[in-house]
Motif scaffolding. Structure first.
Motif, PDB file in Angstrom:
ATOM      1  N   PHE A 297       0.837  -1.197   0.000  1.00 10.75           N
ATOM      2  CA  PHE A 297       0.000   0.000   0.000  1.00 10.75           C
ATOM      3  C   PHE A 297       0.873   1.249   0.000  1.00 10.75           C
ATOM      4  CE2 PHE A 297       0.817  -1.349   4.317  1.00 10.75           C
ATOM      5  CZ  PHE A 297       1.183  -0.182   4.959  1.00 10.75           C
ATOM      6  N   ASP A 298       0.327   2.337  -0.494  1.00 12.63           N
ATOM      7  CA  ASP A 298       1.024   3.624  -0.481  1.00 12.63           C
ATOM      8  C   ASP A 298       0.561   4.437   0.723  1.00 12.63           C
ATOM      9  OD1 ASP A 298       2.361   3.129  -2.892  1.00 12.63           O
ATOM     10  OD2 ASP A 298       0.599   3.768  -4.045  1.00 12.63           O
ATOM     11  N   ARG A 299       1.477   5.219   1.273  1.00 17.60           N
ATOM     12  CA  ARG A 299       1.097   6.130   2.361  1.00 17.60           C
ATOM     13  C   ARG A 299       0.718   7.461   1.712  1.00 17.60           C
ATOM     14  NH1 ARG A 299       1.932   4.009   7.358  1.00 17.60           N
ATOM     15  NH2 ARG A 299       3.343   2.228   7.475  1.00 17.60           N
ATOM     16  N   ASP A 300      -0.499   7.493   1.204  1.00 18.93           N
ATOM     17  CA  ASP A 300      -0.953   8.656   0.458  1.00 18.93           C
ATOM     18  C   ASP A 300      -1.681   9.680   1.333  1.00 18.93           C
ATOM     19  OD1 ASP A 300      -2.961   6.816   0.897  1.00 18.93           O
ATOM     20  OD2 ASP A 300      -4.059   7.327  -0.922  1.00 18.93           O
ATOM     21  N   LEU A 329      -6.897  22.211   9.582  1.00 19.51           N
ATOM     22  CA  LEU A 329      -6.548  21.146   8.642  1.00 19.51           C
ATOM     23  C   LEU A 329      -7.664  20.748   7.687  1.00 19.51           C
ATOM     24  CD1 LEU A 329      -4.695  18.818  11.213  1.00 19.51           C
ATOM     25  CD2 LEU A 329      -3.701  20.607   9.769  1.00 19.51           C
ATOM     26  N   LYS A 330      -8.868  21.274   7.870  1.00 18.50           N
ATOM     27  CA  LYS A 330     -10.011  20.788   7.100  1.00 18.50           C
ATOM     28  C   LYS A 330      -9.873  21.017   5.597  1.00 18.50           C
ATOM     29  CE  LYS A 330     -12.767  24.995   7.912  1.00 18.50           C
ATOM     30  NZ  LYS A 330     -14.033  25.506   8.497  1.00 18.50           N
ATOM     31  N   SER A 331      -9.103  21.992   5.190  1.00 24.02           N
ATOM     32  CA  SER A 331      -8.993  22.269   3.751  1.00 24.02           C
ATOM     33  C   SER A 331      -7.781  21.594   3.100  1.00 24.02           C
ATOM     34  CB  SER A 331      -8.908  23.787   3.519  1.00 24.02           C
ATOM     35  OG  SER A 331      -7.761  24.332   4.164  1.00 24.02           O
ATOM     36  N   GLU A 332      -6.985  20.847   3.896  1.00 25.84           N
ATOM     37  CA  GLU A 332      -5.800  20.175   3.358  1.00 25.84           C
ATOM     38  C   GLU A 332      -6.207  18.855   2.702  1.00 25.84           C
ATOM     39  OE1 GLU A 332      -2.722  21.507   3.387  1.00 25.84           O
ATOM     40  OE2 GLU A 332      -3.574  23.299   4.341  1.00 25.84           O
ATOM     41  N   LYS A 333      -5.944  18.719   1.415  1.00 21.11           N
ATOM     42  CA  LYS A 333      -6.439  17.574   0.657  1.00 21.11           C
ATOM     43  C   LYS A 333      -5.796  16.253   1.070  1.00 21.11           C
ATOM     44  CE  LYS A 333      -7.774  20.248  -3.421  1.00 21.11           C
ATOM     45  NZ  LYS A 333      -7.599  20.439  -4.884  1.00 21.11           N
ATOM     46  N   ASP A 334      -4.544  16.286   1.547  1.00 23.49           N
ATOM     47  CA  ASP A 334      -3.860  15.043   1.901  1.00 23.49           C
ATOM     48  C   ASP A 334      -3.896  14.774   3.404  1.00 23.49           C
ATOM     49  OD1 ASP A 334      -2.219  17.140   2.588  1.00 23.49           O
ATOM     50  OD2 ASP A 334      -0.366  16.222   1.846  1.00 23.49           O
ATOM     51  N   ILE A 335      -4.799  15.440   4.122  1.00 21.83           N
ATOM     52  CA  ILE A 335      -4.930  15.258   5.562  1.00 21.83           C
ATOM     53  C   ILE A 335      -6.376  14.899   5.902  1.00 21.83           C
ATOM     54  CG2 ILE A 335      -4.853  16.414   7.817  1.00 21.83           C
ATOM     55  CD1 ILE A 335      -2.500  18.018   6.842  1.00 21.83           C
ATOM     56  N   VAL A 336      -6.556  13.909   6.765  1.00 27.81           N
ATOM     57  CA  VAL A 336      -7.879  13.536   7.267  1.00 27.81           C
ATOM     58  C   VAL A 336      -7.939  13.907   8.742  1.00 27.81           C
ATOM     59  CG1 VAL A 336      -9.473  11.644   7.740  1.00 27.81           C
ATOM     60  CG2 VAL A 336      -8.106  11.638   5.635  1.00 27.81           C
ATOM     61  N   PHE A 337      -8.830  14.829   9.076  1.00 27.00           N
ATOM     62  CA  PHE A 337      -9.061  15.182  10.480  1.00 27.00           C
ATOM     63  C   PHE A 337     -10.564  15.351  10.642  1.00 27.00           C
ATOM     64  CE2 PHE A 337      -9.229  17.376  14.457  1.00 27.00           C
ATOM     65  CZ  PHE A 337      -8.102  16.925  15.145  1.00 27.00           C
ATOM     66  N   ALA A 338     -11.211  14.323  11.193  1.00 26.41           N
ATOM     67  CA  ALA A 338     -12.673  14.333  11.192  1.00 26.41           C
ATOM     68  C   ALA A 338     -13.226  13.491  12.333  1.00 26.41           C
ATOM     69  CB  ALA A 338     -13.192  13.795   9.858  1.00 26.41           C
ATOM     70  N   LYS A 350      -8.667   1.354  10.327  1.00 27.15           N
ATOM     71  CA  LYS A 350      -7.360   0.705  10.262  1.00 27.15           C
ATOM     72  C   LYS A 350      -6.707   0.906   8.896  1.00 27.15           C
ATOM     73  CE  LYS A 350      -9.035  -3.266  11.754  1.00 27.15           C
ATOM     74  NZ  LYS A 350      -9.148  -4.671  12.253  1.00 27.15           N
ATOM     75  N   ARG A 351      -7.522   0.831   7.847  1.00 23.40           N
ATOM     76  CA  ARG A 351      -6.986   1.001   6.502  1.00 23.40           C
ATOM     77  C   ARG A 351      -6.422   2.417   6.307  1.00 23.40           C
ATOM     78  NH1 ARG A 351     -11.194  -0.380   4.075  1.00 23.40           N
ATOM     79  NH2 ARG A 351     -12.046   1.660   3.502  1.00 23.40           N
ATOM     80  N   MET A 352      -7.133   3.411   6.816  1.00 16.58           N
ATOM     81  CA  MET A 352      -6.675   4.792   6.666  1.00 16.58           C
ATOM     82  C   MET A 352      -5.439   5.063   7.515  1.00 16.58           C
ATOM     83  SD  MET A 352     -10.277   6.887   6.486  1.00 16.58           S
ATOM     84  CE  MET A 352      -9.556   8.356   5.777  1.00 16.58           C
ATOM     85  N   MET A 353      -5.397   4.465   8.696  1.00 20.89           N
ATOM     86  CA  MET A 353      -4.237   4.672   9.560  1.00 20.89           C
ATOM     87  C   MET A 353      -2.971   4.106   8.929  1.00 20.89           C
ATOM     88  SD  MET A 353      -3.735   3.634  13.585  1.00 20.89           S
ATOM     89  CE  MET A 353      -4.567   5.069  14.260  1.00 20.89           C
ATOM     90  N   ARG A 354      -3.070   2.931   8.328  1.00 20.59           N
ATOM     91  CA  ARG A 354      -1.877   2.306   7.742  1.00 20.59           C
ATOM     92  C   ARG A 354      -1.455   3.004   6.454  1.00 20.59           C
ATOM     93  NH1 ARG A 354      -3.433  -2.872   4.529  1.00 20.59           N
ATOM     94  NH2 ARG A 354      -1.510  -3.709   5.400  1.00 20.59           N
ATOM     95  N   ARG A 355      -2.356   3.811   5.866  1.00 17.01           N
ATOM     96  CA  ARG A 355      -1.999   4.583   4.675  1.00 17.01           C
ATOM     97  C   ARG A 355      -1.355   5.922   5.028  1.00 17.01           C
ATOM     98  NH1 ARG A 355      -7.561   5.377   1.940  1.00 17.01           N
ATOM     99  NH2 ARG A 355      -6.366   6.942   0.786  1.00 17.01           N
ATOM    100  N   VAL A 378       1.091  -0.005  13.269  1.00 25.49           N
ATOM    101  CA  VAL A 378       0.904  -0.016  11.812  1.00 25.49           C
ATOM    102  C   VAL A 378       2.018   0.751  11.100  1.00 25.49           C
ATOM    103  CG1 VAL A 378      -1.595  -0.183  12.079  1.00 25.49           C
ATOM    104  CG2 VAL A 378      -0.558   2.055  11.751  1.00 25.49           C
ATOM    105  N   GLY A 379       3.015   1.218  11.859  1.00 25.21           N
ATOM    106  CA  GLY A 379       4.138   1.913  11.245  1.00 25.21           C
ATOM    107  C   GLY A 379       3.877   3.365  10.929  1.00 25.21           C
ATOM    108  N   CYS A 380       2.860   3.938  11.560  1.00 25.09           N
ATOM    109  CA  CYS A 380       2.542   5.358  11.385  1.00 25.09           C
ATOM    110  C   CYS A 380       3.226   6.134  12.515  1.00 25.09           C
ATOM    111  CB  CYS A 380       1.030   5.554  11.439  1.00 25.09           C
ATOM    112  SG  CYS A 380       0.464   7.240  11.133  1.00 25.09           S
ATOM    113  N   ILE A 381       3.750   7.306  12.232  1.00 23.35           N
ATOM    114  CA  ILE A 381       4.504   8.079  13.224  1.00 23.35           C
ATOM    115  C   ILE A 381       3.532   8.868  14.112  1.00 23.35           C
ATOM    116  CG2 ILE A 381       6.217   9.889  13.581  1.00 23.35           C
ATOM    117  CD1 ILE A 381       7.315   9.158  10.772  1.00 23.35           C
ATOM    118  N   PRO A 382       3.494   8.610  15.421  1.00 23.15           N
ATOM    119  CA  PRO A 382       2.590   9.341  16.304  1.00 23.15           C
ATOM    120  C   PRO A 382       3.023  10.806  16.448  1.00 23.15           C
ATOM    121  CG  PRO A 382       3.358   7.294  17.328  1.00 23.15           C
ATOM    122  CD  PRO A 382       4.227   7.549  16.134  1.00 23.15           C
TER     123      PRO A 382
END
Length: 475
Positions: A297-300, A329-338, A350-355, A378-382
């Motif tokens: 998977f890509d970390r997109d 952050l709501k207007s940043e296209k590559d960021i999910v904050f919701a 889980k799928r979004m976290m690992r991406r 999942v290898g995501c940086i806290p």
């Protein structure tokens, strides 16, 4: 006559208006003084908080320095810091000759040989734990009744107990024990009482804790021997020992296993004696590392958060950090904050976290969050945003290499801070996480290097300082 009445009415009206204006003026003046007073009080509180944080940090550094010195002296074999003889037949003033203290005098000839602190080949540790045989109402009955408690993030109170029951660290002979574990599922009991008793839940829980402690104190001699210093309680919730309202009066000297390593709450958490533990993530896909092994998977997603943002506590919740981050952050296209939504279930989470490259971990009601440990699995940086937090294993892990920490006052700069981190640094943090992620995973069954074994290793350090240190606290 009519004209005189008119003048009198006009005079009365003018008098009333003047009086009203005076009253308004007085109230306005009082309001100004009131708000000035509030501002002065707030400023004093801020100053006191800063002063306390500086003092706490000073004490922490001094304690760390003292612990390092104790460890150094022990390694050199200083006779003054050698452990006392553990053999019950030996006089209490006698010392053991051990590999780590070769200069210590051995026991007198009439005594049987003293045990050494060598590693037990069966356990890989140097200590034993005795588990009190409390009635089932304090543990297994609760687990059977409240299935939620097993998989809840506070389920460490169950997991640690069950791991110890089958661990070779356990001893059935209390006379050879270094530690005494009290098996009590406090958070599970409180959860049940909240359903049954409502507002009386905390009071009922307090009486329940006192009942368990009464059994330990009155039916065995081991508590009074050290005033509970070698006794272990697990407090897996953010409230820590406060779930037991009378804890200060009764168990203040005991060792607490808790996820809430908040140094600013000095009474409920003491770095010297207590241990910070990871919260329980019971999902096998997390703790097994299954989510890490597939690199197809890509970390997109640059940064990710899904959780509570708008709590009924308003800006008191999360100190308002989550509300600020949503706006930023709501207007940043590559960021999910919701907020969590029905269309994104746990599998989606889980799928979004690992991406994601970064997993945002702003504080909630308290500093610690399970999200940081999930991210590592999942290898995501806290990305940690909680000033008072203390992580597990801070004596052995450099959390700066594993996380990004953003001070609460700098939350408005979150985007620029993260965007400014070089790719080489990101890759290095991932490599460091890969080395140690199992230390925050409660694997089942437990395996060397996972959370249970790592917590036991921390406990072993407490035993070393208890037995070796010349500090009177442990005497």
């Amino acid at each position: 006559m009519g004209e005189e009445n008119w003048r009198l009415m006009t005079l009365c009206l003018l008098t009333a208006v003047v009086a009203l204006l005076m009253v308004l003026s007085i109230h306005l003046h009082q309001d100004v003084k009131y708000w000035q007073h509030l501002e002065e009080v707030s400023e004093k509180e801020r100053a006191a908080r800063i002063s306390w944080e500086e003092y706490s940090e000073k004490v922490r550094k001094e304690a760390a320095s003292e612990i390092s010195e104790v460890t150094r002296r022990a390694g050199q074999g200083s006779a003054r810091d050698c452990p006392p003889c553990n053999n019950r037949k030996c006089p209490p003033q006698e010392k053991c000759r051990t590999p780590s203290c070769p200069k210590c005098p051995s026991c007198k000839s009439e005594c049987s040989p003293c045990p050494t602190s060598e590693v037990d080949p069966k356990t890989g540790f140097t200590f034993k734990i005795y588990i009190y045989d409390l009635p089932k109402e304090f543990h297994s009955d609760l687990k059977r009744e409240q299935k939620r408690c097993v998989s809840d993030q506070y389920g460490t109170e169950i997991r640690i107990h069950e791991e110890l029951l089958k661990s070779p660290l356990r001893t059935l002979d209390p006379d050879e024990a270094d530690f005494f574990y009290i098996p009590i599922y406090g958070e599970c009991y409180l959860f049940r009482e909240n359903q049954r008793s409502g507002r009386d839940a905390m009071s009922n829980t307090n009486r329940w804790f006192r009942k368990a402690l009464n059994i330990v104190v009155k039916e065995t001699p081991y508590w009074n021997r050290t005033q509970g210093r070698d006794h272990i309680w697990t407090f897996p919730g953010a409230r820590g020992p406060h779930i037991f309202k009378d804890w200060k009066r009764n168990i203040k000297k005991s060792i607490f296993l808790t996820p809430e390593g908040d140094r600013s709450l000095s009474e409920q958490f003491n770095t010297w004696k207590d241990i910070v533990i990871p919260g329980l993530e019971a999902d096998e896909e997390f703790w097994s590392g299954k989510l890490k092994r597939d690199d197809s998977f890509d970390r997109d997603i640059f940064a990710f958060f899904k959780g509570t943002i708008h709590n009924r506590g308003g800006k008191s919740y999360s100190k308002g950090l989550r509300i600020i981050l949503e706006r930023l952050l709501k207007s940043e296209k590559d960021i999910v904050f919701a907020e969590q939504t029905p269309d994104c279930n746990r599998k989606c989470y889980k799928r979004m976290m690992r991406r994601s490259t970064f997993c945002l971990c702003p504080r909630g009601w308290s500093p610690w969050t399970l999200r940081a440990y999930q991210a590592m699995m999942v290898g995501c940086i806290p990305v940690v945003m909680a000033n008072e937090i203390e992580f597990p294993y801070e004596n052995s892990l450099d959390w700066k290499k594993l996380t990004v920490k953003i001070a609460e006052k700098d939350v408005n700069n979150t985007l620029s801070i993260l965007r400014g981190i070089p790719q080489a640094t990101i890759e290095e943090k991932r490599r460091e996480i890969e080395k140690v992620w199992r230390m925050v995973a409660w694997q089942k069954p437990s395996k060397p290097g996972d959370a249970f074994h790592s917590v036991m290793r921390e406990l072993e350090g407490k035993k070393r300082f208890m037995k070796v240190s010349s500090f009177t606290f442990w005497n």
